[in-house]
Enzyme design. Structure first.
Site, PDB file in Angstrom:
ATOM      1  N   ASP A 196       0.882 -65.117   2.014  1.00 23.40           N
ATOM      2  CA  ASP A 196       1.700 -66.215   2.532  1.00 23.40           C
ATOM      3  C   ASP A 196       2.149 -65.926   3.965  1.00 23.40           C
ATOM      4  OD1 ASP A 196       3.004 -68.637   2.432  1.00 23.40           O
ATOM      5  OD2 ASP A 196       4.778 -67.856   1.419  1.00 23.40           O
ATOM      6  N   ASN A 212      -2.226 -76.763  -3.271  1.00 24.66           N
ATOM      7  CA  ASN A 212      -2.506 -76.775  -1.832  1.00 24.66           C
ATOM      8  C   ASN A 212      -3.318 -77.978  -1.366  1.00 24.66           C
ATOM      9  OD1 ASN A 212      -2.811 -73.143  -1.531  1.00 24.66           O
ATOM     10  ND2 ASN A 212      -1.022 -74.457  -1.285  1.00 24.66           N
TER      11      ASN A 212
END
Length: 249
Positions: free
Chosen positions: A25, A73
């Site tokens: 991330d 996503n």
């Protein structure tokens, strides 16, 4: 064969986790800090992944599962999604030769039906090229969601009960694990010993919820493109300061 430096590092670190999961991330924030578009961060993240993979391999880690793209996503901007979907093509073209030389075996978990043809082709080619390797398994979680994985497993189990292939009394934790996407991994290494999340976020984001029941967690503010060898060693050193009890006293 480990080099002298790798052997020395292993001795200092102590116990090496056999399965490490990483939630990669912070690519977008890394790019923003440099006044670059988000895709610039995703590209830099590929280099970090290559370095971390080789380091983990040298240390004797058996499985490295990396959260490359979640089922959630897809809601990102289309141009970013398209770029991310092309990353495996770029990554494998650039790094498969060196990963292959280091005896790394590439595998994946996730739903493949939504993946673009060129992405899936690149992934399958990398899997095929490295399928006989016996070293670290680099396991890509691509279009993966933990709840969807468990839901799918429940459906398959229910169908097998309906088809009289299973009795309800046969359903155990081990049996459920055999219906999960990680069933292709070596039995002893299916569940992560250590899960790392970069960028300072303190959540799992639907990553391996079943398999992480007894995992140790390491959260770092370091953004993924900056997470290199030294940061991985820090995470493993922190892991070695833990006492894993698995629910016992």
């Amino acid at each position: 064969m480990f080099g002298l430096k790798a052997k020395s590092t292993k001795k200092v670190l102590g116990s090496i986790p056999k399965h490490i999961g990483i939630i990669m991330d912070g690519n977008g924030r890394w790019a923003k800090k440099r006044l670059k578009p988000r895709v610039f961060g995703h590209k830099a993240g590929m280099d970090a992944l290559q370095e971390v993979t080789i380091t983990a391999s040298e240390l004797g880690v058996k499985v490295l599962t990396v959260y490359a793209f979640s089922t959630e996503n897809w809601s990102r901007p289309q141009d970013e999604v398209s770029f991310i979907m092309n990353l495996p093509v770029t990554f494998f073209d650039k790094y498969v030769p060196v990963l292959h030389e280091n005896n790394v075996k590439i595998q994946m978990i996730g739903e493949t039906s939504r993946l673009p043809e060129d992405t899936l082709a690149a992934l399958n080619a990398a899997i095929d090229k490295t399928k006989r390797n016996t070293g670290l398994i680099l396991n890509f979680a691509l279009n993966y969601g933990g709840r969807a994985e468990i839901t799918s497993a429940v459906r398959f189990i229910a169908q097998d009960v309906l088809d009289a292939k299973l009795n309800p009394g046969d359903i155990t934790e081990d049996l459920i694990a055999n219906y999960l996407m990680t069933d292709h991994l070596p039995y002893l290494y299916r569940d992560p010993d250590l899960i790392i999340r970069t960028s300072g976020e303190l959540r799992l984001s639907n990553f391996l919820p079943w398999q992480s029941a007894y995992s140790e967690f390491y959260f770092t503010p370091v953004l993924w493109p900056d997470f290199k060898k030294a940061e991985l060693l820090k995470a493993i050193a922190d892991y070695n300061r833990r006492q894993r009890r698995f629910g016992k006293v």
